[in-house]
Scaffold this motif. Structure first.
Motif, mmCIF file in Angstrom:
data_model
loop_
_atom_site.group_PDB
_atom_site.id
_atom_site.type_symbol
_atom_site.label_atom_id
_atom_site.label_comp_id
_atom_site.label_asym_id
_atom_site.label_seq_id
_atom_site.Cartn_x
_atom_site.Cartn_y
_atom_site.Cartn_z
ATOM 1 N N GLN A 123 23.961 20.259 31.619
ATOM 2 C CA GLN A 123 24.302 19.351 30.536
ATOM 3 C C GLN A 123 23.695 17.979 30.808
ATOM 4 O O GLN A 123 23.931 17.388 31.869
ATOM 5 C CB GLN A 123 25.824 19.217 30.398
ATOM 6 C CG GLN A 123 26.213 18.449 29.150
ATOM 7 C CD GLN A 123 27.712 18.275 29.023
ATOM 8 O OE1 GLN A 123 28.398 17.936 29.968
ATOM 9 N NE2 GLN A 123 28.222 18.505 27.824
ATOM 10 N N CYS A 124 22.894 17.489 29.870
ATOM 11 C CA CYS A 124 22.291 16.161 30.004
ATOM 12 C C CYS A 124 23.407 15.119 30.017
ATOM 13 O O CYS A 124 24.279 15.112 29.157
ATOM 14 C CB CYS A 124 21.338 15.909 28.844
ATOM 15 S SG CYS A 124 20.740 14.218 28.770
ATOM 16 N N GLN A 125 23.386 14.231 31.017
ATOM 17 C CA GLN A 125 24.460 13.250 31.164
ATOM 18 C C GLN A 125 24.285 12.053 30.228
ATOM 19 O O GLN A 125 25.097 11.143 30.216
ATOM 20 C CB GLN A 125 24.540 12.773 32.617
ATOM 21 C CG GLN A 125 24.915 13.884 33.580
ATOM 22 C CD GLN A 125 26.214 14.583 33.212
ATOM 23 O OE1 GLN A 125 27.281 13.973 33.271
ATOM 24 N NE2 GLN A 125 26.147 15.844 32.796
ATOM 25 N N ARG A 126 23.193 12.056 29.447
ATOM 26 C CA ARG A 126 22.973 10.961 28.502
ATOM 27 C C ARG A 126 23.361 11.381 27.088
ATOM 28 O O ARG A 126 24.111 10.694 26.429
ATOM 29 C CB ARG A 126 21.504 10.539 28.565
ATOM 30 C CG ARG A 126 21.217 9.173 27.978
ATOM 31 C CD ARG A 126 19.915 8.630 28.513
ATOM 32 N NE ARG A 126 18.846 9.634 28.448
ATOM 33 C CZ ARG A 126 17.743 9.589 29.185
ATOM 34 N NH1 ARG A 126 17.546 8.603 30.040
ATOM 35 N NH2 ARG A 126 16.832 10.533 29.088
ATOM 36 N N CYS A 127 22.880 12.553 26.668
ATOM 37 C CA CYS A 127 23.158 12.968 25.286
ATOM 38 C C CYS A 127 24.119 14.151 25.237
ATOM 39 O O CYS A 127 24.515 14.567 24.157
ATOM 40 C CB CYS A 127 21.861 13.322 24.572
ATOM 41 S SG CYS A 127 21.095 14.853 25.149
ATOM 42 N N LEU A 128 24.498 14.691 26.373
ATOM 43 C CA LEU A 128 25.430 15.823 26.487
ATOM 44 C C LEU A 128 24.866 17.123 25.910
ATOM 45 O O LEU A 128 25.591 18.093 25.765
ATOM 46 C CB LEU A 128 26.785 15.500 25.846
ATOM 47 C CG LEU A 128 27.479 14.235 26.378
ATOM 48 C CD1 LEU A 128 28.843 14.071 25.722
ATOM 49 C CD2 LEU A 128 27.633 14.289 27.902
ATOM 50 N N THR A 133 19.264 14.484 33.347
ATOM 51 C CA THR A 133 19.014 13.978 31.992
ATOM 52 C C THR A 133 17.668 14.520 31.518
ATOM 53 O O THR A 133 16.857 14.954 32.325
ATOM 54 C CB THR A 133 18.928 12.435 31.945
ATOM 55 O OG1 THR A 133 17.904 12.019 32.844
ATOM 56 C CG2 THR A 133 20.245 11.783 32.328
ATOM 57 N N HIS A 134 17.446 14.458 30.221
ATOM 58 C CA HIS A 134 16.134 14.798 29.678
ATOM 59 C C HIS A 134 15.131 13.788 30.207
ATOM 60 O O HIS A 134 15.440 12.597 30.295
ATOM 61 C CB HIS A 134 16.157 14.752 28.148
ATOM 62 C CG HIS A 134 16.964 15.844 27.530
ATOM 63 N ND1 HIS A 134 18.232 15.654 27.015
ATOM 64 C CD2 HIS A 134 16.685 17.164 27.357
ATOM 65 C CE1 HIS A 134 18.683 16.800 26.537
ATOM 66 N NE2 HIS A 134 17.777 17.738 26.740
ATOM 67 N N GLU A 135 13.946 14.261 30.563
ATOM 68 C CA GLU A 135 12.928 13.345 31.083
ATOM 69 C C GLU A 135 12.425 12.426 29.987
ATOM 70 O O GLU A 135 12.214 11.242 30.198
ATOM 71 C CB GLU A 135 11.747 14.146 31.660
ATOM 72 C CG GLU A 135 12.026 14.619 33.066
ATOM 73 C CD GLU A 135 10.852 15.393 33.628
ATOM 74 O OE1 GLU A 135 9.711 15.093 33.248
ATOM 75 O OE2 GLU A 135 11.100 16.289 34.439
ATOM 76 N N GLU A 146 12.818 11.153 25.763
ATOM 77 C CA GLU A 146 13.966 10.711 24.969
ATOM 78 C C GLU A 146 14.849 11.883 24.588
ATOM 79 O O GLU A 146 14.364 12.933 24.209
ATOM 80 C CB GLU A 146 13.478 10.025 23.699
ATOM 81 C CG GLU A 146 13.396 8.525 23.849
ATOM 82 C CD GLU A 146 13.088 7.890 22.516
ATOM 83 O OE1 GLU A 146 13.999 7.884 21.661
ATOM 84 O OE2 GLU A 146 11.958 7.448 22.327
ATOM 85 N N CYS A 147 16.126 11.682 24.687
ATOM 86 C CA CYS A 147 17.060 12.721 24.284
ATOM 87 C C CYS A 147 17.039 12.842 22.763
ATOM 88 O O CYS A 147 16.626 11.935 22.066
ATOM 89 C CB CYS A 147 18.468 12.359 24.732
ATOM 90 S SG CYS A 147 18.610 12.269 26.507
ATOM 91 N N LYS A 148 17.533 13.991 22.315
ATOM 92 C CA LYS A 148 17.591 14.198 20.870
ATOM 93 C C LYS A 148 18.807 13.455 20.319
ATOM 94 O O LYS A 148 19.760 14.051 19.846
ATOM 95 C CB LYS A 148 17.686 15.681 20.565
ATOM 96 C CG LYS A 148 16.430 16.439 20.949
ATOM 97 C CD LYS A 148 16.678 17.929 20.842
ATOM 98 C CE LYS A 148 15.486 18.690 21.374
ATOM 99 N NZ LYS A 148 15.799 20.076 21.664
HETATM 100 ZN ZN ZN Z 1 19.567 14.210 26.864
#
Ligand code: ZN
Length: 177
Positions: A72-77, A134-136, A138-140
């Motif tokens: 799970q991306c910790q920025r956008c979940l 996190t996504h490398e 930009e997150c969606k």
């Molecule tokens: Zn993300």
């Protein structure tokens, strides 16, 4: 060429005496401790074990694991794909005392007669997990925020805002009286 499945249990010391190499895949769903940690394998992982005896007759295991995890991306979940590659040099030990006396360049591998290779693979991955995936790029965020929007405009907040807006009039009412 089809890659074989990693054998379940092996006598690592016996294989080390022969200088053997064992490799193979582990399918998603076969590593329960990863599931518990909220981590999934995106595809079957590749593991390889090169075994040898060192000059002090220790059974040495050089383990490499290559996996693609879904975390799970910790920025956008959202879900993020995490490539992971581990490499460790371990020495088989029977006891904790023996582990304590190992040279620092070996990681102790506490094993009885037969080692469960999946357990070793799982441990390698757990030790190497990024703590803040996190996504490398930009997150969606647009998609994510669109999904969260109904929550942001919660009725509680609206009520609170209107109550605050009302209060100055309430004060005025009191002043008039
Ligand atoms: Zn993300």
């Amino acid at each position: 060429m089809k890659t074989a499945t990693l054998p379940k249990q092996l006598d690592l010391r016996g294989l080390a005496a022969r200088g053997a190499t064992v490799s193979g895949t582990v399918a998603p769903g076969e590593l329960p401790r990863l599931d518990e940690a909220g981590v999934a394998l995106a595809e079957p992982l590749m593991a390889s074990f090169s075994l040898r005896r060192d000059e002090n007759s220790r059974s040495v295991v050089a383990a490499e694991v290559k996996a693609t995890l879904t975390m799970q991306c910790q920025r956008c979940l959202g879900e993020v794909s995490v490539p992971l590659s581990t490499s460790s040099t371990m020495a088989c030990v029977w006891t904790d005392d023996e582990a304590a006396s190992l040279p620092a360049f070996y990681e102790p591998l506490l094993v009885a007669d037969e080692a469960v290779l999946r357990d070793i693979v799982e441990e390698e991955i757990l030790l190497a997990l990024p703590s803040f995936p996190t996504h490398e790029t930009e997150c969606k965020t647009r998609e994510q925020f669109a999904a969260l929007e109904p929550l942001n405009a919660s009725s509680d907040e609206v009520t609170e805002v209107s109550a605050q807006a009302d209060s100055p009039f309430g004060v005025l009412e009191q002043l008039k009286n």
